[in-house]
Design a protein around this motif. Structure first.
Motif, PDB file in Angstrom:
ATOM      1  N   SER A  54       0.817  -1.206   0.000  1.00  0.00           N
ATOM      2  CA  SER A  54       0.000   0.000   0.000  1.00  0.00           C
ATOM      3  C   SER A  54       0.849   1.254   0.000  1.00  0.00           C
ATOM      4  O   SER A  54       0.414   2.311  -0.458  1.00  0.00           O
ATOM      5  N   LEU A  57       1.419   3.143  -3.380  1.00  0.00           N
ATOM      6  CA  LEU A  57       0.265   3.821  -3.974  1.00  0.00           C
ATOM      7  C   LEU A  57       0.191   5.296  -3.593  1.00  0.00           C
ATOM      8  O   LEU A  57      -0.430   6.087  -4.295  1.00  0.00           O
ATOM      9  N   THR A 141      -6.743  -0.689   2.794  1.00  0.00           N
ATOM     10  CA  THR A 141      -6.255  -0.585   1.421  1.00  0.00           C
ATOM     11  C   THR A 141      -6.880  -1.630   0.519  1.00  0.00           C
ATOM     12  O   THR A 141      -7.234  -1.340  -0.638  1.00  0.00           O
ATOM     13  N   SER A 145      -9.209  -0.914  -2.835  1.00  0.00           N
ATOM     14  CA  SER A 145      -8.870  -1.458  -4.156  1.00  0.00           C
ATOM     15  C   SER A 145     -10.038  -2.242  -4.751  1.00  0.00           C
ATOM     16  O   SER A 145     -10.311  -2.150  -5.955  1.00  0.00           O
ATOM     17  N   ALA A 148     -12.560   0.117  -5.965  1.00  0.00           N
ATOM     18  CA  ALA A 148     -12.115   0.776  -7.191  1.00  0.00           C
ATOM     19  C   ALA A 148     -12.439  -0.045  -8.435  1.00  0.00           C
ATOM     20  O   ALA A 148     -12.644   0.522  -9.515  1.00  0.00           O
ATOM     21  N   TYR A 205       1.087  -4.797 -10.267  1.00  0.00           N
ATOM     22  CA  TYR A 205       0.342  -3.533 -10.190  1.00  0.00           C
ATOM     23  C   TYR A 205       1.261  -2.327 -10.125  1.00  0.00           C
ATOM     24  O   TYR A 205       0.900  -1.243 -10.605  1.00  0.00           O
ATOM     25  N   ASP A 306      -3.981   8.061  -3.686  1.00  0.00           N
ATOM     26  CA  ASP A 306      -3.701   6.698  -4.146  1.00  0.00           C
ATOM     27  C   ASP A 306      -3.930   6.706  -5.651  1.00  0.00           C
ATOM     28  O   ASP A 306      -5.054   6.812  -6.115  1.00  0.00           O
ATOM     29  N   THR A 309      -6.450   3.956  -7.070  1.00  0.00           N
ATOM     30  CA  THR A 309      -7.829   3.838  -6.581  1.00  0.00           C
ATOM     31  C   THR A 309      -8.557   5.174  -6.487  1.00  0.00           C
ATOM     32  O   THR A 309      -9.779   5.189  -6.366  1.00  0.00           O
ATOM     33  N   ASN A 324      -6.057  -3.234  -9.602  1.00  0.00           N
ATOM     34  CA  ASN A 324      -6.638  -3.204  -8.260  1.00  0.00           C
ATOM     35  C   ASN A 324      -6.913  -4.605  -7.726  1.00  0.00           C
ATOM     36  O   ASN A 324      -6.802  -4.847  -6.518  1.00  0.00           O
ATOM     37  N   ILE A 327      -3.677  -5.707  -6.343  1.00  0.00           N
ATOM     38  CA  ILE A 327      -3.435  -5.105  -5.025  1.00  0.00           C
ATOM     39  C   ILE A 327      -4.139  -5.913  -3.942  1.00  0.00           C
ATOM     40  O   ILE A 327      -3.562  -6.235  -2.895  1.00  0.00           O
ATOM     41  N   ALA A 328      -5.401  -6.249  -4.195  1.00  0.00           N
ATOM     42  CA  ALA A 328      -6.168  -7.015  -3.209  1.00  0.00           C
ATOM     43  C   ALA A 328      -5.539  -8.381  -2.954  1.00  0.00           C
ATOM     44  O   ALA A 328      -5.390  -8.804  -1.796  1.00  0.00           O
TER      45      ALA A 328
END
Length: 478
Positions: A54, A57, A141, A145, A148, A205, A306, A309, A324, A327-328
Motif C-alpha cells: 500500500s 500507492l 487498502t 482497491s 475501485a 500492479y 492513491d 484507486t 486493483n 493489489i487485493a
C-alpha cells in the motif's frame, strides 16, 4: 521493520522440504525445532511482498507535497538508512557472535540478548503495535482497491462525472473472512507460497501504475509540477503545506517497513539476510522512484492520495480493474506476513503460562476434502478469529488511507528500523563511547527521531481533519 523472526536450518537440509522419514532426527534442527528451509530468495520475496504494498500507492502524492528535490532525496535517504540498519540487525541474529553464537528467534529476543531491561518491553510495544497497525492499514487498502474495481466499471459505462459511490464496508468484511481462514495456518515459515504469489502481484500492479503514468506523460496530459511541490496559496494553505509535508515523510517511512524469513544456516543466516535486504531494498527503491516521480509528473500538484484507486487514471478500465485486483491479492498474503508473528507471540505466552489448559494446548486432526489432514486448535481458532474481527472493525471506523499509513510509518520507523538496530550494533561491536563512529550513529538516531516525530504530527493533523467530516459506517464519498 517487522519482528526479527529469522530461524535457521540444519546444513543437511540443502534440498529444502524433503524430510527423511527413516531418521526423524534429520527432520529437525540441532536446537530441536522444525527444519528451516528459507533462503535469501524467499527472504527477498517476503521483503518485496511487504514493502511494495500500500505504501507505493501514495508516493505520487508524497512527492507532490515535498517536490522534486526533497521528495526524491528523502526516498533515497530512507532506502540507505533501511539497508544500513538491516545489516546491523542481521548480524544480531546470533549472540554474541554473528555466525556461531546462540540464535535469537524473535526481535525481542535479540534486544534481550544485547540490551536487556525495559528496552525489551519497549521493543515489544513498538513491534507489535506496528504489526497491528499494518494489518489494520492493509484491511483499509484492500477494501479501497476492491471498491475501485466496481467504480472503474461504473465510470466506463456512465462517464467520468457520474456518481459511482460504493461502500467499502462489505469489502472489508469479505477481506476479513478470507483472513480468518488463512489465519489458521499455524507457522509463519509455511507461508512462502503466499509471499511468492504476493510478490508477483506487487510487481504487476506497480508496473501497471508506472506504465499508465508513462502513457499519461507521453500523451502530453501532465500536471503542473514544482521543485518544491504544492504551492502555498494556490494548491494548499501554509498550514496544509507544513502538515502534509510531514505526513508525506510518514508515508515514505511506512513504505520501507519490511519482513524477514526463516533461513537456512548454510550459508550463514546473517549473510543470507544481508543479501536479501540488498535485493529487496534496491528493487523496491527502484519501483518507488519510478512510481513516485512518474506519478507526480503525470498528475502534478493535484496528485491523488492513491493513484490507482483515487482515479488519477480512468482508462483502460479493464487494466485499472486488473491492477486493483492484484493489489487485493497482494494484501491478502501480506496481511498474514505481518499477522503471524502476533499470533505466535500470544500463543506461545499462553502455552507457557497455562500448560495444563486443554483448550489452549490441545489440537485435533481434521480431514479436509482435497487438501488432506490439518491440525486444528480451538484456542487458535477463537483467538485468531477474534483478532481479525477486531482489526476489521477498527479499519471500518477509521478508513483513512494516507493518514493511517503516515502515522504507522512515523511510529514504527525510528524505534524498529533505526534505534534498536543501532543500539544493538554498538553493544555487539563494543563501539567506543564518544568515538567518531559512536557520535555518528547517535546523531543518526536523533535525526531520525526528530523526523519521525514531525511525520507523526503531520499524520495526526491529517487524521483529525478527516475525522471532523466523517461519519462511521456510512458510505464514503469521494
Amino acid at each position: 521493520m517487522k519482528g526479527f523472526n529469522t530461524e535457521q536450518d540444519h546444513p543437511a537440509a540443502e534440498s529444502g522440504n524433503v524430510y527423511d522419514v527413516s531418521d526423524p532426527t534429520k527432520n529437525v534442527d540441532d536446537d530441536g525445532r522444525e527444519k528451516r528451509t528459507g533462503t535469501w530468495l524467499t527472504a527477498s520475496a517476503h521483503i518485496i511482498t511487504a514493502v511494495i504494498g500500500s505504501g507505493v500507492l501514495s508516493l505520487a502524492w508524497a512527492i507532490a507535497q515535498l517536490g522534486w528535490i526533497a521528495g526524491t532525496l528523502i526516498l533515497v535517504i530512507f532506502s540507505f538508512i533501511t539497508y544500513f540498519t538491516s545489516t546491523m540487525l542481521a548480524d544480531c541474529y546470533r549472540a554474541p557472535d554473528p555466525v556461531t553464537g546462540k540464535r535469537n528467534y524473535t526481535y525481542m529476543d535479540v534486544v534481550r540478548s544485547y540490551l536487556g531491561g525495559r528496552k525489551v518491553q519497549l521493543c515489544g510495544v513498538a513491534q507489535y503495535g506496528n504489526l497491528i497497525g499494518i494489518t489494520v492499514g492493509y484491511t483499509i487498502t484492500a477494501s479501497i482497491s476492491l471498491v475501485a474495481v466496481g467504480k472503474a466499471n461504473c465510470f466506463h459505462k456512465k462517464g467520468h462525472e457520474a456518481d459511482c459511490t460504493i461502500s467499502n464496508y462489505p469489502y472489508m468484511a469479505v477481506f476479513g473472512i478470507i483472513q480468518i481462514i488463512l489465519s489458521q495456518i499455524p507457522n509463519f515459515h509455511k507461508l512462502s507460497f503466499l509471499s511468492l504469489m504476493a510478490a508477483v502481484m506487487s510487481f504487476t500492479y506497480a508496473t501497471i501504475g508506472i506504465g499508465l503514468a508513462i502513457a499519461t506523460v507521453a500523451g502530453g496530459k501532465v500536471g503542473k509540477t514544482n521543485m518544491t511541490g504544492t504551492v502555498v496559496g494556490v494548491d494548499v494553505t501554509a498550514a496544509q503545506k507544513i502538515w502534509r509535508s510531514f505526513q508525506a515523510v510518514g508515508d515514505i517511512a511506512f513504505a520501507y517497513a519490511y519482513a524477514t524469513d526463516t533461513l537456512k544456516s548454510s550459508p550463514a543466516e546473517n549473510k543470507s539476510m544481508k543479501r536479501a535486504s540488498l535485493v529487496g531494498v534496491s528493487t523496491t527503491t527502484f519501483f518507488y522512484i519510478l512510481c513516485g516521480c512518474l506519478g507526480y509528473a503525470a498528475f502534478g500538484n493535484k496528485a491523488p492520495g492513491d493513484f490507482l484507486t483515487d482515479f488519477g487514471f480512468y482508462e483502460p478500465f479493464w487494466l485499472i480493474d486488473f491492477a486493483n485486483a492484484c493489489i487485493a491479492f497482494h494484501l491478502i498474503g501480506a496481511y498474514q506476513v505481518f499477522a503471524q508473528p502476533i499470533f505466535q507471540f500470544v500463543e506461545k505466552r499462553c502455552n507457557r503460562n497455562w500448560p495444563d489448559n486443554k483448550f489452549i494446548t490441545s489440537e485435533y486432526s481434521v480431514n479436509v476434502p482435497f487438501l488432506g489432514k490439518f491440525n486444528i486448535s480451538l484456542f487458535r481458532l477463537v483467538w485468531r478469529t477474534a483478532y481479525v474481527v477486531i482489526t476489521t472493525v477498527v479499519a471500518m471506523i477509521f478508513p483513512f488511507f494516507n493518514a493511517i499509513l503516515g502515522l504507522i510509518g512515523a511510529a514504527s520507523f525510528w524505534p524498529l528500523t533505526v534505534y534498536f538496530p543501532v543500539e544493538m550494533h554498538i553493544a555487539q561491536t563494543k563501539v567506543k563511547k564518544y568515538s567518531p563512529r559512536w557520535i555518528g550513529l547517535k546523531m543518526l538516531c536523533w535525526v531520525c527521531l526528530i523526523v519521525s516525530l514531525l511525520a507523526a504530527a503531520g499524520s495526526i493533523a491529517g487524521l483529525i481533519s478527516s475525522v471532523k467530516t466523517y461519519k462511521p459506517f456510512r458510505t464514503i464519498h469521494e
